[in-house]
Write a protein that holds these residues in place. Structure first.
Motif, short mmCIF file in Angstrom:
data_model
loop_
_atom_site.label_atom_id
_atom_site.label_comp_id
_atom_site.label_asym_id
_atom_site.label_seq_id
_atom_site.Cartn_x
_atom_site.Cartn_y
_atom_site.Cartn_z
N ILE A 47 0.84 -1.21 0.00
CA ILE A 47 0.00 0.00 0.00
C ILE A 47 0.87 1.25 0.00
CG2 ILE A 47 -1.68 1.31 1.35
CD1 ILE A 47 -2.78 -1.39 2.34
N LEU A 48 1.91 1.26 0.81
CA LEU A 48 2.79 2.43 0.89
C LEU A 48 3.60 2.62 -0.39
CD1 LEU A 48 4.01 1.96 4.57
CD2 LEU A 48 2.39 3.68 3.71
N ASP A 49 3.78 1.54 -1.15
CA ASP A 49 4.49 1.63 -2.43
C ASP A 49 3.58 2.08 -3.57
OD1 ASP A 49 6.87 0.81 -1.32
OD2 ASP A 49 6.61 -1.30 -1.86
N SER A 50 2.29 2.22 -3.30
CA SER A 50 1.33 2.46 -4.38
C SER A 50 1.20 3.92 -4.77
CB SER A 50 -0.05 1.93 -3.97
OG SER A 50 -0.61 2.71 -2.91
N HIS A 51 1.83 4.84 -4.01
CA HIS A 51 1.65 6.26 -4.30
C HIS A 51 2.93 7.02 -3.95
CE1 HIS A 51 -0.04 10.32 -4.22
NE2 HIS A 51 -1.14 9.84 -4.78
N PRO A 52 3.36 7.96 -4.79
CA PRO A 52 4.63 8.67 -4.55
C PRO A 52 4.58 9.63 -3.35
CG PRO A 52 3.49 9.61 -6.44
CD PRO A 52 2.75 8.37 -6.08
N GLU A 53 3.39 9.87 -2.79
CA GLU A 53 3.28 10.75 -1.63
C GLU A 53 2.72 10.02 -0.41
OE1 GLU A 53 4.31 13.80 -1.31
OE2 GLU A 53 4.81 14.29 -3.39
N ALA A 54 2.78 8.70 -0.39
CA ALA A 54 2.23 7.92 0.73
C ALA A 54 2.90 8.32 2.04
CB ALA A 54 2.42 6.43 0.47
N VAL A 55 2.13 8.24 3.12
CA VAL A 55 2.61 8.66 4.43
C VAL A 55 2.53 7.50 5.42
CG1 VAL A 55 2.36 10.30 6.33
CG2 VAL A 55 1.77 11.00 3.99
N LEU A 56 3.64 7.27 6.10
CA LEU A 56 3.69 6.32 7.22
C LEU A 56 3.87 7.11 8.50
CD1 LEU A 56 4.07 3.49 8.57
CD2 LEU A 56 6.51 3.72 8.05
N VAL A 57 2.92 6.96 9.42
CA VAL A 57 3.04 7.53 10.76
C VAL A 57 3.29 6.37 11.71
CG1 VAL A 57 1.91 8.85 12.58
CG2 VAL A 57 1.48 9.42 10.18
N SER A 58 4.29 6.48 12.57
CA SER A 58 4.61 5.39 13.48
C SER A 58 4.79 5.94 14.89
CB SER A 58 5.90 4.67 13.03
OG SER A 58 6.25 3.66 13.96
N ASP A 59 4.14 5.28 15.84
CA ASP A 59 4.15 5.77 17.21
C ASP A 59 3.95 4.58 18.15
OD1 ASP A 59 3.95 7.34 19.48
OD2 ASP A 59 1.87 7.91 19.13
N GLY A 60 4.56 4.68 19.30
CA GLY A 60 4.43 3.62 20.30
C GLY A 60 5.78 3.07 20.68
N GLY A 61 5.80 2.26 21.70
CA GLY A 61 7.05 1.72 22.21
C GLY A 61 7.60 0.61 21.35
N GLU A 62 7.34 -0.64 21.72
CA GLU A 62 7.91 -1.78 21.00
C GLU A 62 7.30 -1.92 19.60
OE1 GLU A 62 10.48 -3.51 23.38
OE2 GLU A 62 9.94 -1.41 23.48
N PHE A 63 5.97 -1.82 19.47
CA PHE A 63 5.36 -2.01 18.16
C PHE A 63 5.79 -0.93 17.19
CE2 PHE A 63 1.54 -1.43 15.33
CZ PHE A 63 1.82 -2.53 14.53
N GLY A 64 5.95 0.29 17.66
CA GLY A 64 6.41 1.36 16.78
C GLY A 64 7.76 1.05 16.16
N GLN A 65 8.63 0.38 16.93
CA GLN A 65 9.95 0.02 16.40
C GLN A 65 9.84 -1.07 15.34
OE1 GLN A 65 12.52 1.97 17.37
NE2 GLN A 65 10.86 2.99 18.49
N TRP A 66 8.94 -2.02 15.55
CA TRP A 66 8.72 -3.04 14.52
C TRP A 66 8.20 -2.40 13.24
CZ3 TRP A 66 10.48 -7.78 14.36
CH2 TRP A 66 10.78 -8.47 15.55
N ALA A 67 7.27 -1.46 13.37
CA ALA A 67 6.72 -0.80 12.19
C ALA A 67 7.81 -0.08 11.41
CB ALA A 67 5.61 0.17 12.60
N GLN A 68 8.68 0.63 12.13
CA GLN A 68 9.75 1.38 11.45
C GLN A 68 10.78 0.44 10.83
OE1 GLN A 68 11.12 4.38 14.37
NE2 GLN A 68 8.99 4.42 15.06
N ALA A 69 10.97 -0.73 11.41
CA ALA A 69 11.92 -1.69 10.86
C ALA A 69 11.38 -2.37 9.60
CB ALA A 69 12.27 -2.75 11.90
N CYS A 70 10.06 -2.53 9.55
CA CYS A 70 9.46 -3.31 8.47
C CYS A 70 8.94 -2.47 7.31
CB CYS A 70 8.29 -4.14 9.02
SG CYS A 70 8.77 -5.45 10.16
N LEU A 71 8.65 -1.18 7.57
CA LEU A 71 7.95 -0.39 6.57
C LEU A 71 8.72 0.88 6.21
CD1 LEU A 71 4.34 -0.61 8.08
CD2 LEU A 71 5.20 -1.85 6.08
N SER A 72 8.54 1.33 4.99
CA SER A 72 9.11 2.60 4.55
C SER A 72 8.08 3.29 3.66
CB SER A 72 10.41 2.38 3.78
OG SER A 72 10.18 1.61 2.60
N ALA A 73 8.23 4.61 3.55
CA ALA A 73 7.29 5.39 2.74
C ALA A 73 7.95 6.68 2.32
CB ALA A 73 6.01 5.68 3.54
N PRO A 74 7.44 7.33 1.26
CA PRO A 74 8.00 8.63 0.85
C PRO A 74 8.01 9.64 1.98
CG PRO A 74 6.57 7.77 -0.86
CD PRO A 74 6.40 6.86 0.32
#
Length: 539
Positions: free
Chosen positions: A369-396
């Protein structure tokens, strides 16, 4: 006869002149004249359910658009509610201006309604904090506040607006209520030459950039710098510092570096204060920074190993380095660092849990989904789960809680992201703990028609602290970290949004796709195993 102009009118006119057409706000007695003035100035007001949300929204807006974000709250308790959110903006180096209503100047010290030492309260978490002296100063004050927020090391500024300064007429527009700070020097060509020579002499040089250089626009600049230098240029904005999971096994490369250029990057806890074993004991440092206090701190941390320390605008330093760069002989080292940053353990490919999803199973399906648009946004927040999200996902566009490590900002940040990027996917990855801070902002999202998807990793506990208790005190000493497995999807639906519950890995992506297709603010509540944040290394 010329129409009289209130202080509030002068304020909104100055904002419009500066290109501001939107304020994130929550209403209150002191700021009602500004609400009124915004109608004639054609400034949109997006009003939230908590004052802290206004600052988080302005923060995310600034990081995504590159513009100064404007938050506005009432005085007294309203101001106090907003102050803690300034710390996240400060540590993430986001140019934000907080406008706070204030007791009238003509009642200062008399015990006025909600009178408070607001400027003093905000001072520790801002670049500048002051109270407007009069209607005549108000236009100059807001222009100066925006200038300070965006210059040097970007960051938040606070301006208190006494109600009489807003209500009374402007007689003669004047100067700002405080002195204009001295301009920051540009990096000179000789310093840039010395820096390049030091990097060229090194065998394993690195360039580290601070949080201000992690926006989408700024990342293009540091990527260009890396290509021109032939040296790894790495941006850092995580409270986990050199152990940031989104940087893979970078910590192992950092420990091998023999020369590190800090471009607006503080030599603080995120870099283990420059000490071994995070750095080689003989690693030398070069530091260009907007603030002399940061150069002084680096000198205290590493002493004579700080070979160059220059107070200068970091943007001008990057421009000088780009102009003088001639490439280098570090291509093998550059490739090795890039490979380390990309590295993720092979075991993640088959990660699973019994009766709940593993964090990798929650996150990885969403990359498509994040790869589907050149302006996609990933917001990541939280303790342990937030770190997993940042490790697994990227976005423009990536907006995280930053070096502050403070949680609770994801929902308001996601709303601001949707306002900033109307047509792109906006995915907010958040733990169940952080969800509770501003859950009422689902109401704001529904009122303004701001669809996004909040993916909640629900392990029914404050997992970061839970892991600390286990590791530090033992399983029999767990206390105060339990939460209920709340149906946050139903809470979102009750506000008028779309809700999904996910309990199987194969349902993850379809649930998010349905959430997007609903066209509503959405919550995908995922039953997830509470696993410690990843610590990535190559053995």
């Amino acid at each position: 006869m010329a129409k009289k102009q209130r202080g509030a009118d002068a304020l909104t006119a100055a904002l419009r002149q500066s290109g501001i057409d939107r304020i994130f706000t929550l209403s209150g007695n002191h700021i009602m004249p500004i609400f009124d003035a915004c109608i004639d100035a054609d400034i949109d007001l997006i009003h939230t359910r908590h004052e802290g949300s206004t600052v988080h929204m302005a923060d995310a807006w600034s990081r995504i658009t590159g513009q100064v974000g404007i938050a506005m709250v009432t005085g007294g308790p309203g101001h106090a509610n907003a102050v803690s959110a300034l710390y996240t903006a400060q540590m993430s180096e986001a140019p934000v201006v907080l406008l706070s209503g204030h007791a009238p100047n003509n009642q200062r010290g008399a015990g006025a309604f909600q009178e408070m030492r607001q400027a003093d309260m905000a001072e520790p978490v801002t670049k500048a904090s002051w109270t407007c002296a009069s209607p005549d100063a108000i236009a100059a004050d807001i222009q100066l506040a925006m200038q300070i927020a965006a210059s040097g090391r970007p960051g938040p500024v606070h301006l208190s607006l006494p109600s009489d300064a807003l209500e009374l007429d402007v007689k003669q527009p004047g100067n700002a209520s405080i002195a204009v700070p001295a301009s920051l020097p540009a990096c000179d060509a000789q310093t840039a030459k010395q820096v390049l020579e030091a990097l060229a002499r090194a065998k394993r040089p690195l360039v580290l950039a601070g949080p201000a250089w992690l926006t989408a626009r700024a990342r293009k600049q540091i990527a260009e710098l890396e290509a021109r230098l032939g040296i790894p240029v790495v941006g850092m904005e995580s409270p986990r510092g050199n152990n940031d999971p989104s940087l893979g096994a970078f910590a192992q490369m950092l420990a091998q570096a023999d020369c590190v250029l800090l471009l607006g990057k503080r030599l603080d806890f995120t870099l283990k204060f420059g000490k071994a074993p995070a750095f080689a004991a003989d690693c030398t440092f070069l530091h260009i920074d907007a603030e002399q206090s940061e150069l002084d701190r680096s000198r205290r941390a590493v002493g004579e190993r700080l070979a160059i320390a220059q107070r200068a605008d970091v943007g001008s330093a990057i421009a000088q380095l780009l102009e003088q760069a001639k490439g280098g002989q570090h291509q093998a080292w550059l490739a090795e660092v890039a490979d380390a940053i990309r590295y993720r353990p092979a075991s993640w490919d088959t990660a699973s849990s019994q009766g709940a999803l593993h964090p990798v199973q929650v996150c990885r399906p969403l990359q498509t989904i994040l790869d589907s648009h050149p302006e996609a946004v990933l917001v990541s927040d939280g303790g342990e789960f937030g770190q997993w999200a940042q490790a697994c996902l990227s976005a423009p566009h990536r907006v995280i809680n930053g070096p502050a490590g403070a949680i609770g900002s994801a929902l308001p940040m996601a709303l601001a992201a949707r306002v900033a990027r109307r047509d792109a996917p906006v995915i907010a990855m958040m733990g169940d703990g952080t969800t509770g801070f501003h859950i009422a902002e689902f109401d704001t999202a529904v009122r303004y028609g701001l669809p996004f998807v909040a993916v909640i990793g629900n392990d029914a506990r404050w997992n970061a602290e839970y892991q600390i208790q286990i590791n530090s005190f033992g399983k029999d000493r767990l206390v105060g970290c339990e939460l209920l497995p709340t149906r946050y999807d139903q809470v979102c639906a009750a506000f008028g949004g779309h809700g999904e519950l996910v309990q199987r890995p194969e349902d993850m992506l379809p649930a998010v796709q349905r959430a997007i297709a609903s066209g509503k603010p959405a919550c995908v509540n995922v039953t997830m195993e509470g696993i410690p944040a990843p610590s990535v290394s190559r053995k």
